[in-house]
Structure formats: structure tokens, C-alpha cells
Design an enzyme around this catalytic site. Structure first.
Site, short mmCIF file in Angstrom:
data_model
loop_
_atom_site.label_atom_id
_atom_site.label_comp_id
_atom_site.label_asym_id
_atom_site.label_seq_id
_atom_site.Cartn_x
_atom_site.Cartn_y
_atom_site.Cartn_z
N ASP A 1 78.70 48.55 52.84
CA ASP A 1 79.88 47.77 53.28
C ASP A 1 80.77 47.60 52.04
O ASP A 1 80.34 47.00 51.04
CB ASP A 1 79.35 46.43 53.81
CG ASP A 1 80.46 45.42 54.08
OD1 ASP A 1 81.63 45.69 53.75
OD2 ASP A 1 80.13 44.35 54.63
N LYS B 1 96.39 45.10 55.89
CA LYS B 1 96.91 46.38 55.40
C LYS B 1 98.13 46.16 54.50
O LYS B 1 98.35 46.91 53.55
CB LYS B 1 97.27 47.29 56.58
CG LYS B 1 96.04 47.84 57.32
CD LYS B 1 95.28 48.87 56.50
CE LYS B 1 94.22 49.60 57.31
NZ LYS B 1 93.45 50.57 56.52
N GLY C 1 82.12 53.22 62.53
CA GLY C 1 81.76 54.63 62.34
C GLY C 1 80.41 54.94 62.96
O GLY C 1 79.66 54.03 63.30
N GLY D 1 83.85 57.41 60.29
CA GLY D 1 84.73 56.99 61.37
C GLY D 1 85.40 58.16 62.07
O GLY D 1 85.15 59.33 61.74
N PHE D 2 86.27 57.82 62.98
CA PHE D 2 86.97 58.84 63.79
C PHE D 2 87.78 59.79 62.89
O PHE D 2 87.51 61.00 62.85
CB PHE D 2 87.82 58.09 64.82
CG PHE D 2 88.94 58.88 65.42
CD1 PHE D 2 88.72 60.16 65.94
CD2 PHE D 2 90.22 58.34 65.49
CE1 PHE D 2 89.77 60.88 66.50
CE2 PHE D 2 91.26 59.04 66.06
CZ PHE D 2 91.05 60.32 66.55
N LEU E 1 89.49 54.88 53.82
CA LEU E 1 89.73 54.86 55.27
C LEU E 1 88.88 53.80 55.95
O LEU E 1 88.72 53.81 57.17
CB LEU E 1 89.43 56.23 55.89
CG LEU E 1 90.52 57.31 55.74
CD1 LEU E 1 90.48 57.94 54.36
CD2 LEU E 1 90.38 58.38 56.80
N THR F 1 96.66 57.70 66.27
CA THR F 1 96.00 59.01 66.18
C THR F 1 94.92 59.10 67.25
O THR F 1 94.28 58.10 67.57
CB THR F 1 95.43 59.18 64.75
OG1 THR F 1 96.52 59.11 63.83
CG2 THR F 1 94.72 60.50 64.56
N ARG G 1 91.30 51.61 72.96
CA ARG G 1 92.66 52.09 72.73
C ARG G 1 93.20 52.82 73.96
O ARG G 1 92.46 53.21 74.86
CB ARG G 1 92.68 53.02 71.51
CG ARG G 1 92.63 52.20 70.24
CD ARG G 1 92.92 53.03 69.04
NE ARG G 1 91.69 53.55 68.48
CZ ARG G 1 91.55 53.88 67.20
NH1 ARG G 1 92.54 53.73 66.36
NH2 ARG G 1 90.41 54.35 66.76
N TYR H 1 94.83 42.51 61.08
CA TYR H 1 94.91 43.92 60.67
C TYR H 1 96.20 44.18 59.89
O TYR H 1 96.18 44.74 58.81
CB TYR H 1 94.85 44.80 61.92
CG TYR H 1 94.81 46.28 61.66
CD1 TYR H 1 93.75 46.86 60.96
CD2 TYR H 1 95.82 47.12 62.14
CE1 TYR H 1 93.71 48.24 60.75
CE2 TYR H 1 95.78 48.49 61.94
CZ TYR H 1 94.72 49.04 61.24
OH TYR H 1 94.68 50.40 61.03
#
Ligand code: UDP
Length: 312
Positions: free
Chosen positions: A56, A149, A36, A10-11, A73, A175, A186, A145
């Protein structure tokens, strides 16, 4: 050190991969490539100590051998991604986190969870401190989300209490930087793409809502500092330099040198009004604070997106 890095393509994960390889750690990168991308790993692939497993994390993990730390992450993180995949997002945060915790327990590794500023919801405490419990709408569209979390944090601390697992929890604030997906919806990626195309920047609501943007390299240094620290409570990792969405739009137009205007559209439901980390805990316990100014970070991100879109 040997690291199991879930979400490593991912980022943020891919930058963390390179940072770990740079200090001669071994990295087993696990990613299902849903958000990703293999291109993110171009600099990691082929380096000694790096391996990639397409998997996964909501499915049973294969035997990946002993590791010293499991870093989780793995999750969609852009509102567009998690609202497009609501059930999957809930599963990744809950079942995925549990599978990674079980793996850490089995091989007696430390566990690092990347949580989020979204656990604070639309905060009534500002700037947000780790002791604030948050203001989340549990049935709204962002809950998939936020609550995933929050569950991930709850189960992580339960494993620490029940099984003496060593855990670290980062609450990541917005970020940005190279490798942010140009189409992920985003604010930074949308505004840069729109500015590069000289199209109007889409301001959701009146643009008075705030965010505090952390450059990805600073974020990664924060995660590294946390992973090796002895502090076990949740820690905000973000940049407290707060800006309104309107001011961010103007800054990006200026940095791109664009002729774009602004277009005001509806504010999405439950969009947090303001967000800014209190990072006193990170400064004190980790000896970390962000170094990159918004202007520098945005300029580097603009260069990267320009190259990525081939529109230089
Ligand atoms: N936003 C905006 N225009 C866009 C994308 C986002 O005005 O094209 C706003 C959004 O409503 C929010 C802020 O920018 O207030 C940050 O949104 P983002 O999706 O980057 O992340 P969030 O902080 O909401 O998770």
C-alpha cells in the site's frame, strides 16, 4: 529502463505493465490489490523483467532498488470506489503520492503522475484545456478524488521546483476497455453488464450529460509518449469524441443486440455536466492522438465482459 509502476495491477496499470515489458523494460509492479487484481497480471507474471510487490503506497516503501522512472497510477478511480473509500482515497493521492515522489527523489528517477479530468470538476470551459483551473466543489462527495488529485499535482510540481525532480503529469479522461471491472459502477461497465443481462440501463439524471471515452490501449500509448517526452506541464490524455450518456446507452444496446430498455434514476451530486478533452497539446508535444473508434473499442470491451461473466 527500469520502471516502478504503482497501481500496476489495476485496469490501466496492467495494460501499461505489458506495454513496458514489450519494449524490454524492467517493471517493478507495486499494488495493494484494493481495486487492482492479480488476474490482470496473468500475461505479465513469469515474463523476464517483471516483479510484483504487494504494498500500500501510503505505507513506507520497501527498498526496491534504483529505477529510471516512477509511474504513479495507484488510486481508486471509479466514483463508486472512491466514494466508498473517501479517506483512503485522500490518503493515496496525498501521502501515497508523496512517498512515491520521495522514492523518485532518492533514486534520482523521473516521476509520472496520472492525474484526472476530475481536476476540472464541473467545467465552465469546454472542451477542457490544461490552462483551465477547474470548478470543483471542495466539500462534495467527489472532492475526495478531485482534491486528492489536485493535491497530487500541486506536490508533484513543488518537487519539480524545490528539488529539480523531472516530472510528467497526465490528466486522464474516462478510459474503458478490457479489464475494466464489471462491478466497478462506471458507465461503460454498468451499461454493458445491464445490456448483456437484458436489464434496463440505468441512466443517471436525464442522460444529457456528456463524456468522451478513450480506449485503454490509446490511453497507454499516450502515457508512454508522455513519459519519454520533454514536456513537463500537465497534459490531457483522452479521446475528444464526445457523447451523451443517453446516446452511449443506445449504442451499447445496439452493439450487444440487447432487448434492454432505459431506466431514469437520480443524478448523483456534482456529476459533471459535460466533459471533453482539448488534446491539441498532446498532439503537438507528444505526437500522440487516440486511434480507436468508440464502436470498435466498445465491441472489444463487450467481448471481454461477456467472457468475464461467462455469459456468451
Ligand atoms: N452514469 C449513468 N449510469 C450508470 C453509471 C454512470 O448514467 O449506471 C453516468 C454518470 O452519472 C456520469 C457518466 O455516466 O454522468 C459517467 O460516469 P462514470 O461513473 O463512468 O464516471 P465519471 O465520468 O462520472 O467519473
Amino acid at each position: 529502463m527500469k520502471v516502478l509502476l504503482a497501481g500496476g495491477a489495476g485496469f490501466i496499470g496492467s495494460h501499461l505493465c505489458e506495454r513496458l515489458l514489450g519494449q524490454n523494460d524492467e517493471v517493478v509492479c507495486v499494488d495493494d490489490l484494493s481495486s487492482g487484481r492479480m488476474e490482470n497480471l496473468t500475461k505479465a507474471i513469469g515474463r523476464s523483467g517483471f516483479s510484483f510487490v504487494a504494498h500500500d503506497v501510503t505505507e513506507e516503501l520497501p527498498d526496491l532498488g534504483a529505477v529510471d522512472i516512477v509511474m504513479n497510477l495507484a488510486s481508486p478511480a471509479s466514483p463508486r470506489d472512491y466514494m466508498d473509500h473517501p479517506i483512503k482515497t485522500l490518503e493515496v493521492g496525498s501521502l501515497g503520492t508523496k512517498r512515491l515522489l520521495d522514492y523518485a527523489r532518492k533514486v534520482q528517477a523521473r516521476f509520472l503522475l496520472t492525474s484526472t479530468s476530475e481536476v476540472y470538476g464541473d467545467p465552465s470551459v469546454h472542451p477542457q484545456v490544461e490552462t483551465y483551473w477547474g470548478n470543483v466543489n471542495p466539500v462534495g462527495p467527489r472532492a475526495v478524488y478531485d482534491e486528492a488529485k489536485r493535491y497530487a499535482e500541486a506536490i508533484t510540481f513543488s518537487y519539480a521546483r524545490e528539488f529539480d525532480l523531472e516530472v510528467r503529469v497526465a490528466r486522464i479522461f474516462n478510459t474503458y476497455g478490457p479489464r475494466i471491472r464489471p462491478t466497478d459502477g462506471r458507465v461503460v461497465s454498468n451499461f454493458i453488464c445491464q445490456a448483456l443481462a437484458n436489464k434496463d440501463l440505468t441512466i443517471y439524471g436525464d442522460g444529457s450529460q456528456t463524456r468522451s471515452l478513450c480506449y485503454v490501449h490509446d490511453q497507454v500509448e499516450g502515457l508512454i509518449a508522455l513519459s519519454s517526452s520533454s514536456y513537463s506541464g500537465p497534459v490531457n490524455i483522452g479521446n475528444p469524441d464526445e457523447i451523451t450518456v443517453s446516446d452511449l446507452a443506445q449504442l451499447i444496446i445496439k452493439l450487444v443486440g440487447s432487448s434492454s430498455g432505459l431506466k431514469y434514476v437520480d443524478l448523483p451530486q456534482d456529476d459533471p455536466t459535460r466533459r471533453c478533452p482539448n488534446i491539441e497539446l498532446a498532439v503537438r508535444e507528444l505526437g500522440w492522438k487516440p486511434k480507436t473508434t468508440l464502436q470498435d473499442g466498445l465491441s472489444r470491451t463487450i467481448d471481454w465482459i461477456r467472457q468475464e461473466l461467462g455469459s456468451s
